[in-house]
Structure formats: C-alpha cells, structure tokens
Design an enzyme around this catalytic site. Structure first.
Site, PDB file in Angstrom:
ATOM      1  N   TRP A 132       8.233 -43.819  -5.377  1.00  0.00           N
ATOM      2  CA  TRP A 132       9.265 -42.786  -4.661  1.00  0.00           C
ATOM      3  C   TRP A 132       8.139 -41.679  -4.835  1.00  0.00           C
ATOM      4  CZ3 TRP A 132      10.553 -38.960  -6.747  1.00  0.00           C
ATOM      5  CH2 TRP A 132      10.810 -38.843  -8.548  1.00  0.00           C
ATOM      6  N   ALA A 158       9.792 -47.972  -2.629  1.00  0.00           N
ATOM      7  CA  ALA A 158      10.331 -47.914  -3.677  1.00  0.00           C
ATOM      8  C   ALA A 158      12.031 -47.869  -3.104  1.00  0.00           C
ATOM      9  CB  ALA A 158      10.062 -46.683  -4.923  1.00  0.00           C
ATOM     10  N   GLY A 209       3.437 -47.387 -10.948  1.00  0.00           N
ATOM     11  CA  GLY A 209       4.144 -47.289 -11.605  1.00  0.00           C
ATOM     12  C   GLY A 209       4.421 -46.957 -12.803  1.00  0.00           C
ATOM     13  N   GLU A 231      -1.388 -49.012 -12.346  1.00  0.00           N
ATOM     14  CA  GLU A 231      -1.598 -47.645 -12.080  1.00  0.00           C
ATOM     15  C   GLU A 231      -0.368 -47.155 -12.539  1.00  0.00           C
ATOM     16  OE1 GLU A 231      -0.696 -44.120 -11.734  1.00  0.00           O
ATOM     17  OE2 GLU A 231      -0.947 -43.863  -9.480  1.00  0.00           O
ATOM     18  N   CYS A 265       1.874 -38.674 -11.288  1.00  0.00           N
ATOM     19  CA  CYS A 265       2.605 -38.780 -12.875  1.00  0.00           C
ATOM     20  C   CYS A 265       0.813 -38.115 -13.859  1.00  0.00           C
ATOM     21  CB  CYS A 265       1.651 -40.487 -12.485  1.00  0.00           C
ATOM     22  SG  CYS A 265       0.921 -41.081 -10.978  1.00  0.00           S
ATOM     23  N   GLU A 363       6.557 -38.718 -20.836  1.00  0.00           N
ATOM     24  CA  GLU A 363       6.351 -38.024 -20.167  1.00  0.00           C
ATOM     25  C   GLU A 363       7.749 -38.097 -18.711  1.00  0.00           C
ATOM     26  OE1 GLU A 363       3.739 -39.580 -15.847  1.00  0.00           O
ATOM     27  OE2 GLU A 363       5.673 -41.037 -16.978  1.00  0.00           O
TER      28      GLU A 363
END
Length: 459
Positions: A132, A158, A209, A231, A265, A363
């Site tokens: 998203w 998403a 994701g 990824e 990310c 994260e």
C-alpha cells in the site's frame, strides 16, 4: 458478499466501495491472461515498446489525478505523491526502451559442424502482489518489465490502496494493451497468494511486502518450482561518521527517514552517529524534524501525512514508549506526538538510543528517528549487519577510504553514500539475506520475466 471499503486515512471517510473478486473470477482471469499470452508473446519488441511509451505519455497526462488518488487513499503529501507518479513512470519509460534490448547471442560450438544460438523468451503469466505504501511505483516496476518482456500480468494491489492501480490499468488499456494482458484483481493477500502460487497457469510470482508473507509465498511456489521475485522487509541502518558534512547528513536523514511518514521499506530505521559529532547532529536534526508540518496531505504546506491506519499508529507508539522506558530521550512529549489525533503522529527524534530498544531491531514504519552513538567504525558496521535483513543502508562520510570500506562491508543490496534517496529506475533494486532475492529496475529488472533457451544446430 462484503464489499471492500477504501478509507482516506486523513479523515477516515470511505472513498469507495469495491467488490471482492471471487475465487472463480480470479481463476477465470488467470485463464484469460494465459490466452492473451499466446498472442502477446508474439508481438514484436518495437510494438511492445511503443505501447509502453504511449502508456507513459498517458501517465504524464494524468499525473495530477493519479497523485490525488495516492494522497486520498494512502495519506501521502501531494508533493510526494506527484514525485511518486514521476518515479513510477520512470520505470515505464525505462522498460519501453529495454523491450528492444532483450538480446540473444551465438557462442562458439564444440564442433566445426555445429552452431549454437542463445535466445530469450517471456516466462508466461505473472501474478504480482504489491503493497500500500507506494501504490504506483511498486506496480509499474513489475508491470512495465513484464509487458516489455512479452509476459501478461495480473496485479493484486493492497486492499488499502487499490484505486491507483485501477487507474493505471485503465490508462494501460487506453494505450493499446490488450485487456487481458494487463489486469488487476481486488482480493485479500491470502486469497491471491494461495491462487497465484498454486495455479498451474501462473508461471511467475512477484511480491513486495513483509518477509513473513514472502517466505510463505516462496514455500507455496516451490511446490511447482515457480519463478519468484521477492522484495521483502528492511531494517535500514544510517551511519554518520565523524568526517561527515553534518548539514548534508541531517538533510539526507530526513529525506530517507520521513518520506511517507516513515512508512517505506528502505527508510532509515536506526541511526548511528559518531560520538564526536552526535551533539551537533542531534541538535540540527531535532530542529529540522520539528519544523516538518503534519496534516492532511492535500494541504500544500504539509510535509508529513497520516499513518495508514490506527493499527500502524499503535505499533509506532509502542516503539516510542518502549524506547522511553529503556532510557531514550524523546525530542517531544508523548502527548505532543499524539496531539493531532486520528492517524496523525508528529515526528520525533529519540536520542540516547540503545540496542535494547524495539526500534533498533524491528521495522517501525513510522515518523520515529532513534539515534545511537558509536566510537569505532568496525563496531558499528558489525552492529549494522547484525540482522537478518539486508535491503537498504545509508552512510555519510567525506573520506573516500571510509566510504569504500562501508560500501564493501555493509551487507545490503541498496546503499546510499551521502544520499538519502538512492532509488532509480535504471538501477537494480533488491535486498540480501531475508530481504528477498531478484532485482527490480535496471537491465537486471527484466531478466526475471525471461527464460533462456539455447539451440544447437548440426550442419
């Protein structure tokens, strides 16, 4: 059947209600994509290139509309959203050119009466699952190379941000791509993942994701030995050495850390600053971070929009409170951080960070910058590498010897040297270790959508 409600995270208003695709509809769409592949794979590279170029022109023509959709469904400030549309389109433009550069070759044979020819062919129907936080860029860097290679592709966006994908696919059809060569489905990640990985007509799965979901998709895909590109998660370190330009390091930190409210990310998740310059760096960082305006992304002055939902807010607050309990010094109070309410959090710098804090190992995905000091370069490299992740990392130094040492020793696929925004369509993006495998972008980005055959000819 329950409809999907697409929510504006800035207002919590419903933007649109969409029907979920049934399993039967998804299976039918895969069959249609497979039929379309039989023709699309025969279309010559120059025609594929021309259609990609036309798609790129339409994206440029609709930049404002696409940016507004990104802001409405994802919360990203409008200026950032426009930047994302341009970045997304750079992949379409790049692979419009790369479509014409899928080269074969001949190699010396092992007999004077033989000739050996190498050629490349599209892998087949691609199932893509995108996140998203970059609803335009994550889809174009999968769709563009797939179409350039001669594959057909079905994208599962998403559920929080499907509207951008829908518009991009509509524009692709206007550009002349066959309806079933590029399409989307509205489905849960689990439903799409289960069907994509198990369906015999899906030849490749590409996913951006979390690492946990990626591992599940890899495991399922292995049952049919499917081609996969992953990824996955990141935990990016950012190192500021004592010879760095402090002003440039602070600006680079903000560019990396606070893009999309820290929901990327590759954003800097943990910051390590040499003790000799920590005080000056922290002072300047706090000053600039506190100057960032927070609010609805449609407002021109806003630099940081809302987090995607309340669950994201709660996770970030957990990291902040954990850091405070373990000795971290917050640059603003918890009350001030939450003062705007809703899905908004004001950005915060946490000084005196240490390795006991969740923010240094998980994260965060939010506007939180934990800063820890170090004295020894080898030690901080070991700390930066002490993770299962290896997606992105950053360092700031003006000494080429220090820079080359960091580049050689940091175990990450994407590295920024005095650069808080290293991504580019013509460069290969991807991670090491549990951050995935395969690359998106660059000449490497089309390879996962191609199979290699060789032909041995006996005279």
């Amino acid at each position: 059947m329950t409809k999907l409600e697409v929510i504006n995270p800035a207002t919590n208003e419903v933007l649109e209600r969409l029907d979920y695709a049934t399993h039967e509809q998804i299976n039918h769409q895969i069959k249609q994509a497979h039929q379309a592949f039989q023709n699309w794979k025969k279309v010559d590279a120059h025609e594929r290139s021309a259609k990609l170029a036309q798609w790129a022109q339409l994206i440029d023509d609709h930049q404002d509309e696409l940016a507004r959709l990104i802001t409405l469904e994802g919360g990203k400030p409008l200026a950032e959203a426009k930047g994302e549309v341009a970045y997304a389109n750079s992949y379409v433009k790049w692979y419009a050119e790369e479509a014409k550069r899928v080269y074969g070759r001949t190699i010396p044979a092992n007999s004077p009466s033989k000739k050996i020819v190498i050629d490349k062919f599209p892998v087949g129907v691609v199932g893509a699952i995108t996140p998203w936080n970059f609803p335009a860029a994550m889809i174009t860097r999968k769709m563009a190379p797939a179409l350039a290679a001669g594959c057909t592709i079905i994208c599962k966006p998403a559920v929080k941000t499907p509207l951008t994908t829908i518009k991009l696919v509509e524009l692709a059809h206007q550009a002349g791509f066959p309806k079933d060569a590029i399409s989307y489905i509205i489905a849960s990640g689990k439903d799409a993942g289960d069907i994509f990985t198990n369906h015999s007509l899906i030849s490749k799965v590409t996913f951006t994701g979390s690492t946990a979901v990626g591992k599940s998709l890899i495991e399922s895909s292995a049952q049919q030995v499917k081609n996969v590109t992953m990824e996955l998660g990141g935990l990016a370190p950012l190192i500021v050495h004592n010879d760095a330009d402090i002003e440039a390091a602070v600006d680079g930190t903000i560019a990396s850390k606070f893009r999309n409210a820290g929901q990327t990310c590759i954003c800097a998740n943990r910051i390590y600053v040499h003790e000799d310059i920590a005080e000056a760096y922290n002072e300047k960082l706090i000053e600039k971070v506190h100057a960032l305006s927070v609010g609805d992304g449609l407002k021109e002055e806003v630099k940081i929009g809302p987090l995607i939902d309340n669950q994201a807010v709660e996770k970030v607050l957990t990291h902040i409170k954990d850091a405070q309990e373990k000795g971290g010094q917050l640059s603003r109070s918890i009350e001030d951080i939450q003062a705007l309410g809703g899905n908004f959090l004001k950005p915060v710098v946490i000084t005196n960070a240490n390795l006991d804090m969740k923010a240094m190992h998980e994260e965060t995905f939010g506007p939180v910058a934990p800063v820890m000091t170090y004295s020894d370069l080898d030690e901080v490299i070991n700390i930066a590498n002490d993770t299962e992740f290896g997606l992105a990392s950053y360092f700031f130094t003006n000494d080429y010897r220090t820079g080359l040492k960091l580049f050689n020793e940091l175990e990450y696929g994407v590295i920024g040297w005095n650069d808080g925004g290293p991504s580019a369509a013509h460069a290969p993006f991807g991670g090491l270790k549990e951050s995935g495998y395969g690359r998106e972008g660059g000449v490497e980005g089309i390879e996962p959508y191609l199979e290699t055959k060789y032909l041995s000819i006996q005279e």
